[in-house]
Enzyme design. Structure first.
Site, PDB file in Angstrom:
ATOM      1  N   THR A   1       0.831  -1.203   0.000  1.00  0.00           N
ATOM      2  CA  THR A   1       0.000   0.000   0.000  1.00  0.00           C
ATOM      3  C   THR A   1       0.867   1.254   0.000  1.00  0.00           C
ATOM      4  O   THR A   1       0.647   2.176  -0.790  1.00  0.00           O
ATOM      5  CB  THR A   1      -0.915   0.009   1.243  1.00  0.00           C
ATOM      6  OG1 THR A   1      -1.714  -1.167   1.245  1.00  0.00           O
ATOM      7  CG2 THR A   1      -1.810   1.231   1.246  1.00  0.00           C
ATOM      8  N   THR A   2       1.861   1.290   0.894  1.00  0.00           N
ATOM      9  CA  THR A   2       2.738   2.455   0.984  1.00  0.00           C
ATOM     10  C   THR A   2       3.559   2.624  -0.285  1.00  0.00           C
ATOM     11  O   THR A   2       3.941   3.737  -0.645  1.00  0.00           O
ATOM     12  CB  THR A   2       3.660   2.326   2.214  1.00  0.00           C
ATOM     13  OG1 THR A   2       2.867   2.017   3.363  1.00  0.00           O
ATOM     14  CG2 THR A   2       4.435   3.609   2.469  1.00  0.00           C
TER      15      THR A   2
ATOM     16  N   TYR B   1     -13.015  -4.971  -3.492  1.00  0.00           N
ATOM     17  CA  TYR B   1     -14.121  -4.682  -4.422  1.00  0.00           C
ATOM     18  C   TYR B   1     -15.044  -5.878  -4.655  1.00  0.00           C
ATOM     19  O   TYR B   1     -16.258  -5.740  -4.603  1.00  0.00           O
ATOM     20  CB  TYR B   1     -13.606  -4.137  -5.772  1.00  0.00           C
ATOM     21  CG  TYR B   1     -14.728  -3.597  -6.631  1.00  0.00           C
ATOM     22  CD1 TYR B   1     -15.283  -2.352  -6.360  1.00  0.00           C
ATOM     23  CD2 TYR B   1     -15.262  -4.336  -7.684  1.00  0.00           C
ATOM     24  CE1 TYR B   1     -16.338  -1.858  -7.115  1.00  0.00           C
ATOM     25  CE2 TYR B   1     -16.319  -3.859  -8.445  1.00  0.00           C
ATOM     26  CZ  TYR B   1     -16.854  -2.616  -8.154  1.00  0.00           C
ATOM     27  OH  TYR B   1     -17.902  -2.137  -8.897  1.00  0.00           O
TER      28      TYR B   1
ATOM     29  N   TYR C   1      -2.685 -10.007   4.689  1.00  0.00           N
ATOM     30  CA  TYR C   1      -2.761  -8.582   5.016  1.00  0.00           C
ATOM     31  C   TYR C   1      -4.221  -8.208   5.174  1.00  0.00           C
ATOM     32  O   TYR C   1      -4.978  -8.189   4.202  1.00  0.00           O
ATOM     33  CB  TYR C   1      -2.078  -7.777   3.907  1.00  0.00           C
ATOM     34  CG  TYR C   1      -2.092  -6.272   4.060  1.00  0.00           C
ATOM     35  CD1 TYR C   1      -2.421  -5.637   5.258  1.00  0.00           C
ATOM     36  CD2 TYR C   1      -1.757  -5.463   2.973  1.00  0.00           C
ATOM     37  CE1 TYR C   1      -2.423  -4.265   5.378  1.00  0.00           C
ATOM     38  CE2 TYR C   1      -1.751  -4.078   3.077  1.00  0.00           C
ATOM     39  CZ  TYR C   1      -2.084  -3.485   4.278  1.00  0.00           C
ATOM     40  OH  TYR C   1      -2.086  -2.115   4.385  1.00  0.00           O
TER      41      TYR C   1
ATOM     42  N   ARG D   1      -9.604  -0.375   3.844  1.00  0.00           N
ATOM     43  CA  ARG D   1      -9.264  -0.147   2.441  1.00  0.00           C
ATOM     44  C   ARG D   1      -9.962  -1.130   1.504  1.00  0.00           C
ATOM     45  O   ARG D   1     -10.277  -0.781   0.371  1.00  0.00           O
ATOM     46  CB  ARG D   1      -7.747  -0.261   2.237  1.00  0.00           C
ATOM     47  CG  ARG D   1      -6.960   0.952   2.704  1.00  0.00           C
ATOM     48  CD  ARG D   1      -5.494   0.793   2.344  1.00  0.00           C
ATOM     49  NE  ARG D   1      -4.698   1.942   2.746  1.00  0.00           N
ATOM     50  CZ  ARG D   1      -4.389   2.967   1.949  1.00  0.00           C
ATOM     51  NH1 ARG D   1      -4.829   2.997   0.709  1.00  0.00           N
ATOM     52  NH2 ARG D   1      -3.637   3.960   2.396  1.00  0.00           N
TER      53      ARG D   1
ATOM     54  N   LYS E   1      -0.525  -9.576   8.742  1.00  0.00           N
ATOM     55  CA  LYS E   1      -0.392  -8.155   9.051  1.00  0.00           C
ATOM     56  C   LYS E   1      -1.775  -7.669   9.424  1.00  0.00           C
ATOM     57  O   LYS E   1      -2.665  -7.601   8.579  1.00  0.00           O
ATOM     58  CB  LYS E   1       0.154  -7.376   7.847  1.00  0.00           C
ATOM     59  CG  LYS E   1       0.218  -5.871   8.063  1.00  0.00           C
ATOM     60  CD  LYS E   1       0.658  -5.137   6.812  1.00  0.00           C
ATOM     61  CE  LYS E   1       0.613  -3.621   7.038  1.00  0.00           C
ATOM     62  NZ  LYS E   1       0.985  -2.850   5.819  1.00  0.00           N
TER      63      LYS E   1
ATOM     64  N   ILE F   1       4.765  -4.071  10.529  1.00  0.00           N
ATOM     65  CA  ILE F   1       5.023  -3.669   9.147  1.00  0.00           C
ATOM     66  C   ILE F   1       4.638  -2.203   9.095  1.00  0.00           C
ATOM     67  O   ILE F   1       3.468  -1.845   9.152  1.00  0.00           O
ATOM     68  CB  ILE F   1       4.257  -4.544   8.148  1.00  0.00           C
ATOM     69  CG1 ILE F   1       4.797  -5.978   8.239  1.00  0.00           C
ATOM     70  CG2 ILE F   1       4.404  -4.013   6.726  1.00  0.00           C
ATOM     71  CD1 ILE F   1       4.100  -6.982   7.345  1.00  0.00           C
TER      72      ILE F   1
END
Length: 294
Positions: A47-48, A110, A136, A141, A164, A206
């Site tokens: 993501t980052t 989604y 994760y 999100r 995570k 993380i």
């Protein structure tokens, strides 16, 4: 007991961009900074790292480049998750072919699959690679939460070794720890919850913060794990104002701004993300100065 991929600080690294593509020269500088400053692993294309706006070819180049530069000094974990199971398998197999050490797989977004669908999705990926996998969970999100009983089912798959946890729900983390024990190692996915999750049996974080201060985050985790609880607690509290700045707008907008203020060329986030607002830049600069990062 499953073997863990790392203990301590895993940096969810930004991807430095120019208007023409990936800034590989700057990526090398960031990787060397992380290793020199004590990061325990590198997570790329997450993501980052803005993987959602990277092309498949860009992801492959970044994965390959990172593996070559790091050269097994610390583990490299590649984000290869997505909402198309076959595409996830293909990218995961590519990552394995260039010798990454593990995979970070976000929940499929989604599609809004069921819990049984999550088990089927992750099971299909796991049987098509031999690499260790970290799940994760970031429902804010993706719109999908990996429930504790689903974690238990997935923990029975040999190469699914960790999670995570970025749900923000500490009760859920406690239940995952209770159900899965040493069959699913837990990493905090939220910098402000690193110590609470370590107290529930987590083995690391993380981190977004560690883009800026890998030694600080590494020391905080290992202070806690070695029994220096007061020192670790003081560190966690000390960095809370900066963490708030790093999430004042959606990640990785603020952390890229912070790296730029520190003298790196992280570049701007890609659309639809936009640069950090002037007001939040000023607040961020104040907190970076307080921690002597600039």
């Amino acid at each position: 007991m499953k073997k863990n991929l790392f203990i301590g600080c895993g940096t969810a690294l930004v991807t430095p961009f120019t208007k023409d593509g990936i800034n590989f020269e700057e990526l090398k500088k960031l990787l060397e900074f992380q290793i020199e400053q004590g990061a325990d692993s590198i997570i790329i294309c997450g993501t980052t790292g803005e993987s959602s706006t990277m092309s498949l070819e860009e992801k492959k180049k970044v994965i390959d480049f990172t593996v070559q530069i790091v050269h097994k000094r610390i583990p490299v974990i590649s984000g290869t998750g997505g909402n198309n199971t076959q595409e996830v398998i293909a990218l995961s197999q590519y990552a394995e072919s260039v010798s990454v050490d593990g995979l970070l797989l976000v929940t499929p977004y989604y599609n809004k699959t069921t819990q049984a669908g999550l088990v089927a999705h992750y099971s299909e990926i796991a049987k098509n690679v031999t690499l260790p996998i970290i799940l994760y969970n970031v429902p804010s999100r993706t719109g999908v939460n990996i429930e504790p009983k689903t974690c238990l089912a997935l923990s029975k798959i040999p190469n699914i070794v960790g999670i995570k946890e970025a749900s923000g729900n500490l009760s859920q983390v406690a239940e995952i720890a209770s159900l899965c024990g040493d069959d699913l190692w837990i990493y905090s996915g939220n910098d402000d919850q690193t110590l609470p999750i370590l107290s529930l049996g987590g083995i690391g974080v993380i981190s977004v913060l560690s883009n800026l201060a890998p030694k600080f985050v590494h020391n905080m985790v290992f202070d806690y794990l070695s029994g220096n609880f007061t020192l670790a607690k003081d560190s966690q509290i000390k960095c809370i104002p900066l963490i708030h700045c790093l999430f004042s707008e959606v990640n990785p907008i603020p952390v890229k701004a912070a790296l730029n203020k520190m003298g790196y060329q992280a570049g701007l986030p890609r659309l639809p993300l936009i640069p950090l607002s002037i007001a939040n830049q000023q607040h961020l600069e104040e907190e970076l100065k307080k921690l002597k990062l600039i």
